[in-house]
Design a protein around this motif. Sequence first.
Motif, PDB file in Angstrom:
ATOM      1  N   MET A 136      22.746  34.385  31.051  1.00 48.45           N
ATOM      2  CA  MET A 136      22.334  35.442  31.579  1.00 48.45           C
ATOM      3  C   MET A 136      23.439  35.760  32.455  1.00 48.45           C
ATOM      4  SD  MET A 136      19.223  36.244  34.086  1.00 48.45           S
ATOM      5  CE  MET A 136      18.040  36.491  32.872  1.00 48.45           C
ATOM      6  N   ILE A 137      23.860  37.155  32.782  1.00 47.64           N
ATOM      7  CA  ILE A 137      24.911  37.795  33.660  1.00 47.64           C
ATOM      8  C   ILE A 137      24.115  38.118  35.073  1.00 47.64           C
ATOM      9  CG2 ILE A 137      26.624  39.410  34.185  1.00 47.64           C
ATOM     10  CD1 ILE A 137      27.211  39.242  31.209  1.00 47.64           C
ATOM     11  N   ASN A 138      24.495  37.366  36.354  1.00 48.27           N
ATOM     12  CA  ASN A 138      23.787  38.051  37.420  1.00 48.27           C
ATOM     13  C   ASN A 138      24.903  38.947  37.958  1.00 48.27           C
ATOM     14  OD1 ASN A 138      21.625  36.322  37.878  1.00 48.27           O
ATOM     15  ND2 ASN A 138      22.927  34.597  37.826  1.00 48.27           N
ATOM     16  N   ILE A 139      24.304  40.118  38.074  1.00 52.29           N
ATOM     17  CA  ILE A 139      25.002  41.400  38.681  1.00 52.29           C
ATOM     18  C   ILE A 139      24.323  42.120  40.192  1.00 52.29           C
ATOM     19  CG2 ILE A 139      25.618  43.888  38.515  1.00 52.29           C
ATOM     20  CD1 ILE A 139      25.360  43.665  35.424  1.00 52.29           C
ATOM     21  N   ALA A 140      25.293  41.841  41.348  1.00 52.06           N
ATOM     22  CA  ALA A 140      25.226  42.144  42.574  1.00 52.06           C
ATOM     23  C   ALA A 140      25.555  43.804  42.603  1.00 52.06           C
ATOM     24  CB  ALA A 140      25.669  41.561  43.648  1.00 52.06           C
ATOM     25  N   ILE A 141      24.770  44.765  43.316  1.00 53.70           N
ATOM     26  CA  ILE A 141      25.134  45.984  43.876  1.00 53.70           C
ATOM     27  C   ILE A 141      25.064  45.892  45.190  1.00 53.70           C
ATOM     28  CG2 ILE A 141      24.417  48.330  43.559  1.00 53.70           C
ATOM     29  CD1 ILE A 141      22.857  47.529  40.727  1.00 53.70           C
ATOM     30  N   CYS A 142      26.270  46.203  45.775  1.00 56.76           N
ATOM     31  CA  CYS A 142      26.186  46.168  47.332  1.00 56.76           C
ATOM     32  C   CYS A 142      26.561  47.716  47.664  1.00 56.76           C
ATOM     33  CB  CYS A 142      27.236  45.188  47.864  1.00 56.76           C
ATOM     34  SG  CYS A 142      27.109  44.953  49.609  1.00 56.76           S
ATOM     35  N   ASP A 143      25.771  48.614  48.355  1.00 54.82           N
ATOM     36  CA  ASP A 143      26.139  49.769  48.606  1.00 54.82           C
ATOM     37  C   ASP A 143      24.837  50.363  49.531  1.00 54.82           C
ATOM     38  OD1 ASP A 143      26.104  52.728  48.435  1.00 54.82           O
ATOM     39  OD2 ASP A 143      27.436  52.632  46.985  1.00 54.82           O
ATOM     40  N   ASP A 144      25.162  51.033  50.628  1.00 51.63           N
ATOM     41  CA  ASP A 144      24.432  51.409  51.639  1.00 51.63           C
ATOM     42  C   ASP A 144      23.757  52.693  51.406  1.00 51.63           C
ATOM     43  OD1 ASP A 144      26.591  53.191  52.120  1.00 51.63           O
ATOM     44  OD2 ASP A 144      26.798  52.599  54.174  1.00 51.63           O
ATOM     45  N   GLU A 145      23.842  53.440  50.326  1.00 47.87           N
ATOM     46  CA  GLU A 145      23.239  54.435  49.855  1.00 47.87           C
ATOM     47  C   GLU A 145      22.219  54.001  48.843  1.00 47.87           C
ATOM     48  OE1 GLU A 145      25.857  57.549  48.403  1.00 47.87           O
ATOM     49  OE2 GLU A 145      27.208  57.203  49.963  1.00 47.87           O
ATOM     50  N   PRO A 146      20.716  54.304  48.983  1.00 44.16           N
ATOM     51  CA  PRO A 146      19.761  53.806  48.039  1.00 44.16           C
ATOM     52  C   PRO A 146      19.928  54.435  46.793  1.00 44.16           C
ATOM     53  CG  PRO A 146      18.848  53.921  50.440  1.00 44.16           C
ATOM     54  CD  PRO A 146      20.312  54.421  50.435  1.00 44.16           C
ATOM     55  N   ALA A 147      20.101  55.693  46.816  1.00 43.67           N
ATOM     56  CA  ALA A 147      20.180  56.464  45.987  1.00 43.67           C
ATOM     57  C   ALA A 147      21.228  56.046  44.818  1.00 43.67           C
ATOM     58  CB  ALA A 147      20.262  57.956  45.921  1.00 43.67           C
TER      59      ALA A 147
END
Length: 233
Positions: free
Chosen positions: A1-12
């Motif tokens: 399994m690949i763990n992907i983080a998404i770091c962004d201050d815009e919820p959309a």
Amino acid sequence: MINIAICDDEPAEVAYLNALAREWATERRTPIKTTAFANAEHFIVGGEITPDIILLDIQMGGMDGMNLARHIRKGNAAMQIIFITGYADYIADGYEVDALHYLMKPVEKERLFAVLDKAAERLDKEEETLAVQTNDGTVRVRVGDIRYIEAFAHYVHIKCINETIETRAKISDLEDALGEAFVRCHCSYLVGLRHVHRITKNDVVLEGGEVIPLSRRVYNEVNRAFIKYYSNF
């Protein structure tokens, strides 16, 4: 399994990238887990999460994405950093943190899929190991951990991130075994391109400031290899 983080201050934007990542995983038949972070500080606090890939916005309130990438690299050389940005001003800084790619907002599906393919390929290579014979027996070394190799007569020292391994071997044989991710910069040195910060006329400078000699006669070859390795920018 690949763990992907998404770091962004815009919820959309987080929702959009999450949907694309899951679509990519479905098409590639690759299991993934995605985790969202509203800012860099939340990522650092969530220290129990160790992603394989991070989709990282540069322009955020508080700590920006570039400083978070520097923080990540202090303890993790393998994480695949993909910058997501509305500005092209920071591209040159990506070499410092060994970022895989920059994607401009709005992110196009095809471009993100291509970069995730490349990240998955790199992760596979990170898991490659090299069997090394030492005085204490055979040791398996993660190829991605090898910073450089230095030759001493009939022995070589394999300088890894956390250890140095001595083995009786020819540096030319190791050069053949390790392939294009490594380059011979001197008769006595073989360097891992993923750990190179910059190249001068006389030296190869690694992350952390360690300096490896560079023979003038191979400068052009080494420089081309460095550019090719980071050709996804």
